[in-house]
Scaffold this active site. Sequence first.
Site, PDB file in Angstrom:
ATOM      1  CB  THR A 128      -1.020   0.225   1.168  1.00  0.00           C
ATOM      2  OG1 THR A 128      -1.567   1.437   1.396  1.00  0.00           O
ATOM      3  CG2 THR A 128      -0.217  -0.490   2.323  1.00  0.00           C
ATOM      4  CG  ASP A 129      -1.209   5.173  -0.800  1.00  0.00           C
ATOM      5  OD1 ASP A 129      -1.506   4.314   0.069  1.00  0.00           O
ATOM      6  OD2 ASP A 129      -1.108   6.343  -0.747  1.00  0.00           O
ATOM      7  CD  GLU A 130      -2.779   3.457   4.188  1.00  0.00           C
ATOM      8  OE1 GLU A 130      -2.919   3.686   5.307  1.00  0.00           O
ATOM      9  OE2 GLU A 130      -4.053   3.209   4.031  1.00  0.00           O
ATOM     10  CE1 TYR A 153      -3.871  -2.434   5.494  1.00  0.00           C
ATOM     11  CE2 TYR A 153      -3.246   0.402   5.584  1.00  0.00           C
ATOM     12  CZ  TYR A 153      -3.567  -1.094   4.884  1.00  0.00           C
ATOM     13  OH  TYR A 153      -3.095  -1.563   3.518  1.00  0.00           O
ATOM     14  CE  LYS A 157      -0.448  -4.489   3.342  1.00  0.00           C
ATOM     15  NZ  LYS A 157      -1.379  -5.698   2.575  1.00  0.00           N
TER      16      LYS A 157
HETATM   17  P1  NAD Z   1      -9.952  -6.782   2.971  1.00  0.00           P
HETATM   18  O1  NAD Z   1      -9.980  -6.055   4.654  1.00  0.00           O
HETATM   19  O2  NAD Z   1     -11.495  -6.040   2.234  1.00  0.00           O
HETATM   20  O3  NAD Z   1     -10.182  -7.936   3.122  1.00  0.00           O
HETATM   21  C1  NAD Z   1      -9.385  -8.720   3.473  1.00  0.00           C
HETATM   22  C2  NAD Z   1      -9.364  -9.501   3.041  1.00  0.00           C
HETATM   23  O4  NAD Z   1      -8.239 -10.828   3.566  1.00  0.00           O
HETATM   24  C3  NAD Z   1     -10.394 -10.900   3.613  1.00  0.00           C
HETATM   25  O5  NAD Z   1     -11.074 -11.868   2.947  1.00  0.00           O
HETATM   26  C4  NAD Z   1     -10.058 -11.965   4.987  1.00  0.00           C
HETATM   27  O6  NAD Z   1     -11.297 -12.480   4.500  1.00  0.00           O
HETATM   28  C5  NAD Z   1      -8.778 -11.947   4.257  1.00  0.00           C
HETATM   29  N1  NAD Z   1      -7.739 -12.189   5.614  1.00  0.00           N
HETATM   30  C6  NAD Z   1      -7.748 -11.834   6.772  1.00  0.00           C
HETATM   31  N2  NAD Z   1      -6.654 -12.088   7.534  1.00  0.00           N
HETATM   32  C7  NAD Z   1      -6.865 -13.248   6.908  1.00  0.00           C
HETATM   33  C8  NAD Z   1      -5.734 -14.747   7.637  1.00  0.00           C
HETATM   34  N3  NAD Z   1      -5.186 -14.651   8.448  1.00  0.00           N
HETATM   35  N4  NAD Z   1      -5.828 -16.206   6.122  1.00  0.00           N
HETATM   36  C9  NAD Z   1      -6.494 -15.513   5.258  1.00  0.00           C
HETATM   37  N5  NAD Z   1      -7.303 -14.937   4.559  1.00  0.00           N
HETATM   38  C10 NAD Z   1      -7.581 -13.739   5.364  1.00  0.00           C
HETATM   39  O7  NAD Z   1      -9.269  -5.979   2.081  1.00  0.00           O
HETATM   40  P2  NAD Z   1      -8.942  -4.901   0.982  1.00  0.00           P
HETATM   41  O8  NAD Z   1      -9.297  -3.749   1.114  1.00  0.00           O
HETATM   42  O9  NAD Z   1      -9.750  -5.931  -0.543  1.00  0.00           O
HETATM   43  O10 NAD Z   1      -7.750  -5.076   0.742  1.00  0.00           O
HETATM   44  C11 NAD Z   1      -6.428  -5.788   0.009  1.00  0.00           C
HETATM   45  C12 NAD Z   1      -4.902  -5.867  -0.158  1.00  0.00           C
HETATM   46  O11 NAD Z   1      -5.138  -4.342  -1.136  1.00  0.00           O
HETATM   47  C13 NAD Z   1      -4.671  -5.465   1.660  1.00  0.00           C
HETATM   48  O12 NAD Z   1      -3.277  -6.472   1.192  1.00  0.00           O
HETATM   49  C14 NAD Z   1      -4.440  -3.910   0.997  1.00  0.00           C
HETATM   50  O13 NAD Z   1      -3.406  -4.280   2.947  1.00  0.00           O
HETATM   51  C15 NAD Z   1      -4.109  -3.330   0.078  1.00  0.00           C
HETATM   52  N6  NAD Z   1      -4.032  -2.379   0.057  1.00  0.00           N
HETATM   53  C16 NAD Z   1      -5.531  -2.265   0.007  1.00  0.00           C
HETATM   54  C17 NAD Z   1      -6.419  -0.594  -0.242  1.00  0.00           C
HETATM   55  C18 NAD Z   1      -7.662  -0.579  -0.151  1.00  0.00           C
HETATM   56  O14 NAD Z   1      -7.345   1.010  -0.686  1.00  0.00           O
HETATM   57  N7  NAD Z   1      -8.506  -0.829   0.449  1.00  0.00           N
HETATM   58  C19 NAD Z   1      -5.196   0.080  -1.364  1.00  0.00           C
HETATM   59  C20 NAD Z   1      -3.420  -0.069  -1.484  1.00  0.00           C
HETATM   60  C21 NAD Z   1      -3.109  -1.913  -0.506  1.00  0.00           C
HETATM   61  P1  TYD Z   2      -9.837   4.972   5.043  1.00  0.00           P
HETATM   62  O1  TYD Z   2     -11.049   4.538   4.888  1.00  0.00           O
HETATM   63  O2  TYD Z   2     -10.215   4.344   6.235  1.00  0.00           O
HETATM   64  O3  TYD Z   2      -8.438   4.989   3.961  1.00  0.00           O
HETATM   65  P2  TYD Z   2      -6.969   5.281   5.312  1.00  0.00           P
HETATM   66  O4  TYD Z   2      -6.920   5.628   6.231  1.00  0.00           O
HETATM   67  O5  TYD Z   2      -6.560   3.392   4.992  1.00  0.00           O
HETATM   68  O6  TYD Z   2      -6.959   6.187   4.419  1.00  0.00           O
HETATM   69  O7  TYD Z   2     -10.287   6.706   4.973  1.00  0.00           O
HETATM   70  C1  TYD Z   2      -9.872   7.099   3.703  1.00  0.00           C
HETATM   71  C2  TYD Z   2      -9.844   9.195   4.916  1.00  0.00           C
HETATM   72  O8  TYD Z   2     -11.047   9.089   5.427  1.00  0.00           O
HETATM   73  C3  TYD Z   2      -8.729   9.168   6.107  1.00  0.00           C
HETATM   74  O9  TYD Z   2      -8.259  10.300   6.064  1.00  0.00           O
HETATM   75  C4  TYD Z   2      -9.530   8.803   7.016  1.00  0.00           C
HETATM   76  C5  TYD Z   2     -11.028   9.404   6.308  1.00  0.00           C
HETATM   77  N1  TYD Z   2     -12.387   9.379   7.365  1.00  0.00           N
HETATM   78  C6  TYD Z   2     -12.561   9.722   7.925  1.00  0.00           C
HETATM   79  O10 TYD Z   2     -12.661  11.007   8.249  1.00  0.00           O
HETATM   80  N2  TYD Z   2     -13.937   9.368   8.613  1.00  0.00           N
HETATM   81  C7  TYD Z   2     -14.702   8.178   8.458  1.00  0.00           C
HETATM   82  O11 TYD Z   2     -15.546   7.617   9.377  1.00  0.00           O
HETATM   83  C8  TYD Z   2     -13.587   7.274   8.248  1.00  0.00           C
HETATM   84  C9  TYD Z   2     -13.107   5.699   8.475  1.00  0.00           C
HETATM   85  C10 TYD Z   2     -12.381   7.591   7.639  1.00  0.00           C
END
Ligand code: NAD
Ligand code: TYD
Length: 339
Positions: A128-130, A153, A157
Amino acid sequence: MSECKRIFVTGGCGFIGSNFIHYALAERSDIEIRNFDNLTYAGNLENLADVESDARYSFVKGDIADRRAVEAALEGGFDAVINFAAETHVDRSILDAGDFIRTNVLGTQVLLEAARSAGMVRFVQISTDEVYGSLGATGLFTEETPLAPNSPYSASKAAADLVARSYFRTFGLPVMVTRCSNNFGPYQFPEKLIPLFVTNALAERKLPLYGDGMNVRDWIYVDDHSSAIMAVLEGGRAGEVYNIGGGNERSNVEITRAILGILGKDESLIEFVRDRPGHDRRYAIDSSKIERELGWRPAHTFDDALEATVRWYVEHEDWWRRVRSGEYMEYYQKQYGER
Ligand code: NAD
Ligand code: TYD
């Protein structure tokens, strides 16, 4: 181009994983996918109900940190791992970081080791970019930006990202790491900003904006992330990191107003609340490396994709009400019995 036909996808029942599986099965007729997921609160088999009968798809329930379970699920031979499985919500990591370290760090190492033993030809670590931490008002994250994660988190990562790197440098495992910005789209668990605010607004509940609401994220539609992952899987160079971003910097207030505008709801639903501790101010991604090397470009405009996403939640109220209440486990038990 590497030949990756049998793919072991972890975390495929979550938001990005399930969108990626839909994308990959639609785009590649000769691909086979095994989805290995532990079905945490964020994992929902219903997200993949429409591909369950596809002969190219199979599901195994299991924990990526459980070496035996991983090895058993790899039976039959796979060319590549794409590791989506993770604990992903920053606010939950602030309340309790334990599962983040176990799944995100240990789980990734277990998968890397299993891929190494099996002699796999690709391992895509979805980072992730985080991991880069927070930007000031200007500048972009490049692949050379030092890692400086600020939440449990993002720290977990970053650790996984570096363990993945070490498996390339030390053992020659062909690992690639992707660092993508904030995704949005269908099937996102309604704890993240966009689905939380859409579903709250639909239910006439308040939209809790943290701090001054001026934190900035670089938003990308989930299908554009999927196409980037496919490009990295098939054409990425081993040992490399690829940034992925949509080029859509928006403040949280802007996103919130846009959602309310699409839904025709009043701005009085906005409630400014206490800020998230350690809240990163701004993320913005330089994606020029993946564009240059792999010819990837996002295909969706932000405004159209946001509108389509909001409509999806409007049209899938059953889905988000069930997911919010945890009732989807009943669906799982009906499909798979108690396991
Ligand atoms: P999500 O939370 O929606 O899904 C995570 C999935 O992983 C779920 O299906 C969960 O059941 C499974 N999981 C959790 N722990 C597990 C374990 N111990 N064994 C097997 N499965 C397990 O997450 P997402 O938003 O789809 O993110 C997917 C990936 O992309 C993550 O690695 C996250 O760090 C990365 N990512 C997410 C974003 C975003 O904006 N959501 C951006 C950049 C990177
Ligand atoms: P989020 O969707 O949790 O993603 P991330 O923290 O991984 O970027 O949050 C996106 C942005 O929105 C972040 O700046 C936090 C803010 N946020 C709120 O202001 N209120 C909320 O209830 C949530 C969940 C996020």
